[in-house]
Design an enzyme around this catalytic site. Structure first.
Site, mmCIF file in Angstrom:
data_model
loop_
_atom_site.group_PDB
_atom_site.id
_atom_site.type_symbol
_atom_site.label_atom_id
_atom_site.label_comp_id
_atom_site.label_asym_id
_atom_site.label_seq_id
_atom_site.Cartn_x
_atom_site.Cartn_y
_atom_site.Cartn_z
ATOM 1 N N ASN A 148 2.797 -1.212 1.280
ATOM 2 C CA ASN A 148 2.542 0.053 0.584
ATOM 3 C C ASN A 148 3.523 1.128 1.024
ATOM 4 O OD1 ASN A 148 0.695 1.932 -1.014
ATOM 5 N ND2 ASN A 148 0.686 2.919 1.006
ATOM 6 N N ASP A 216 5.912 6.113 1.026
ATOM 7 C CA ASP A 216 5.426 5.050 0.149
ATOM 8 C C ASP A 216 6.575 4.325 -0.538
ATOM 9 O OD1 ASP A 216 2.989 5.982 0.870
ATOM 10 O OD2 ASP A 216 2.324 6.569 -1.133
ATOM 11 N N ASP A 246 -2.361 -4.758 3.310
ATOM 12 C CA ASP A 246 -2.857 -3.438 3.668
ATOM 13 C C ASP A 246 -2.801 -2.481 2.487
ATOM 14 O OD1 ASP A 246 -3.594 -1.400 5.736
ATOM 15 O OD2 ASP A 246 -1.626 -0.582 5.192
ATOM 16 N N HIS A 250 -3.801 1.531 -2.894
ATOM 17 C CA HIS A 250 -2.866 2.655 -2.964
ATOM 18 C C HIS A 250 -1.457 2.241 -3.382
ATOM 19 C CE1 HIS A 250 -5.856 5.237 -1.034
ATOM 20 N NE2 HIS A 250 -6.125 4.201 -0.265
ATOM 21 N N GLU A 282 -6.958 -5.417 1.261
ATOM 22 C CA GLU A 282 -7.824 -4.301 1.604
ATOM 23 C C GLU A 282 -7.920 -3.371 0.392
ATOM 24 O OE1 GLU A 282 -8.055 -0.651 4.844
ATOM 25 O OE2 GLU A 282 -6.155 -1.180 3.906
#
Length: 548
Positions: A148, A216, A246, A250, A282
């Protein structure tokens, strides 16, 4: 004649006695058979019937706090290698390693170089030795893969920012600096939440939802995806068997469809390299959102509906004053299974109680021995792939700031003992109610040995981890504190009955309906054992019986 009669009487009396003894022996034999049929074997017969698939029991390890091999206070790969026999003996089938790539932080979620091992943890040779040692013990390694974002110290980001500082009012050109396409840069006068100004050219901002030190990645970039595929293949070739992904929620902030597409892309790629590679993501949100992500090709999502402080298991065990707590728990667990399978029939639920972000299970369960044990039993015997956070098998404490949730593994009461770590920077000592591993290892009724037996029971019966669950409604109706779940797997059946109360409970369980012969195994929190009389089964407080 009289003498003959006397002899005849004696013979008759002897024969009568013999017949009586034989009849009594026959009665005793019949009674013994009935008793033996209903007897519960109090000696656990350990059988490893594990299937080499993705329905295992995974041990989550934070290297920094796990085991120190060189005395610097920081856990490392060699320290983990020294504890592999412990992990194997507990019955785990895999190890999830939190990030171990080169990083500037203690937690390593800000990756500087994806192709290296952080020097605090060791060398690439150490990692290769770990893979070899795990292979020898039948343990898989799952890598925590952070795609991410990267570290702001990553060369990709540094070069991109340096390039932006040279273009003035111009527009960036990825053909000049490919890395400018690796991140989400925006030219704007306003700095939105989750964005920061680029050092050297304040006209530009970059997305960094978690931290300014974690810019990001632009996962819509073909170049970024190619880079990530290259990294994943590198670690697969090194021996990694799976990836924990992870922050998948997002990948594209507030855009689940694009995040799901990105998750599908990655999982399709690694499954194409090797179909046996395991992926778990996740997606820290409610069940409805988690279900959406099962539209991807990811094997598992961590189940935040079942796990965590407000999850089904913790709430069910803590709310045992509710006379329907067990029945509700069974219904909710089965409902989650059905909801997930309705989206993806190949989904493997990721069952956890706690992890490095949410705190310790023992704290959620008010540090009460019987609750910690029962919750662990329910978790470990739930269908799916089970994840146990290091130290939870000791009932370790840990709450408050993140460092406290990542406390030193409690191998010994002596903080200077071999293998003990100092914990993360700014870590505050935590209370561990149930003692160290050294204290617990020889105690039959310790939290550690409860976890161990539960995992070995799961390994003994493949139906437990893979079976389709249904609620045993007729059993739950007899007592609302009973959590009763029946499972079918191929042509085999098994029943799990938990007593979510502080008193023994007797229920009647039909052998015709549930196809069992006896109490095959059990989990108890103290010396009180289950009993069976025909179809009547008595389960001690906070106990569990496995019917087979």
């Amino acid at each position: 004649m009289i003498q003959n009669k006397r002899i005849s009487r004696i013979i008759a009396l002897v024969l009568a006695c013999i017949m009586t003894v034989m009849m009594l022996a026959g009665c005793t034999s019949s009674s013994s058979k009935d008793k033996d049929k209903n007897a519960i074997n109090t000696e656990f017969v350990d059988e490893d019937n594990r299937i080499d698939d993705k329905y295992g029991t995974c041990y989550q390890v934070f290297l920094y706090s796990f085991c120190d091999s060189d005395g610097d206070g920081i856990g490392d790969i060699q320290g983990l290698i020294s504890k592999l026999d412990y992990i194997q003996d507990m019955g785990f089938s895999s190890i999830w390693l939190l990030p171990f790539n080169k990083s500037t932080s203690y937690h390593k979620y800000d990756v500087v170089d994806y192709y290296t091992v952080d020097p605090q943890y060791g060398t690439m040779e150490d990692f290769e030795a770990l893979v070899k040692a795990c292979d020898e013990r039948g343990l898989d390694i799952y890598m925590d893969f952070v795609i991410n974002h990267t570290s702001s110290k990553c060369e990709w980001f540094k070069e991109a920012c340096e390039y932006l500082s040279t273009i003035g009012d111009g527009e960036p050109d990825a053909s000049v600096c490919p890395y400018v396409d690796y991140y989400n840069f925006k030219k704007t006068d306003k700095v939105a939440s989750g964005w920061k100004k680029v050092s050297g050219n304040p006209d530009w901002t970059y997305e960094c939802v978690f931290s300014a030190q974690m810019p990001d990645l632009n996962l819509s970039s073909k170049a970024v995806r190619a880079e990530i595929e290259k990294i994943a293949k590198f670690w697969i070739d090194k021996g990694v068997s799976g990836f924990r992904l992870d922050a998948a929620l997002h990948y594209f902030e507030a855009d689940n469809p694009d995040s799901i597409e990105a998750l599908t892309w990655f999982c399709d790629y690694v499954h194409g390299v090797n179909p046996d590679i395991y992926c778990v993501a996740e997606v820290w949100d409610n069940l409805n959102t988690i279900k959406q992500f099962y539209q991807s090709s990811c094997d598992s999502m961590f189940d935040f509906a079942i796990g965590n402080q407000n999850g089904i298991i913790v709430k069910g065990v803590n709310n045992n004053s509710d006379d329907k707590s067990g029945a509700k728990m069974a219904e909710n667990i089965v409902n989650v299974y059905n909801e997930i399978k309705s989206v993806n029939e190949n989904a493997i639920d990721g069952i956890f109680l706690s992890n490095h972000d949410v705190g310790r299970a023992a704290g959620f369960l008010l540090r009460k021995d019987e609750r910690v044990k029962l919750a662990a039993g329910i978790q470990i015997l739930t269908t799916g792939n089970v994840f146990v956070y290091y130290g939870d098998e000791l009932g370790m404490g840990g709450s408050g700031k993140d460092e406290n949730k990542r406390a030193p593994m409690y191998w010994s009461d002596d903080a200077s003992a071999q293998g003990m770590t100092a914990g993360p920077p700014s870590y505050e000592p935590q209370t561990h109610t149930f003692g160290s591993y050294e204290t617990q290892k020889d105690d039959e009724y310790s939290v550690c040995n409860y976890y161990k037996k539960a995992i070995h029971i799961r390994n003994k019966y493949p139906e437990i981890g893979r079976g389709v669950p249904t609620v045993m409604s007729d059993v739950a109706e007899q007592n609302g504190n009973i959590c009763a779940i029946h499972k079918t797997y191929n042509d085999s059946e098994i029943s799990l009955i938990y007593n979510d109360s502080d008193a023994a409970v007797t229920v009647t369980v039909s052998k015709d309906t549930y196809k069992y012969e006896n109490v095959a195994d059990y989990l108890v929190v103290n010396e009180e054992l289950p009993e069976i009389d025909g179809e009547k089964i008595t389960i001690p407080a906070y106990g569990c019986v496995i019917l087979k």
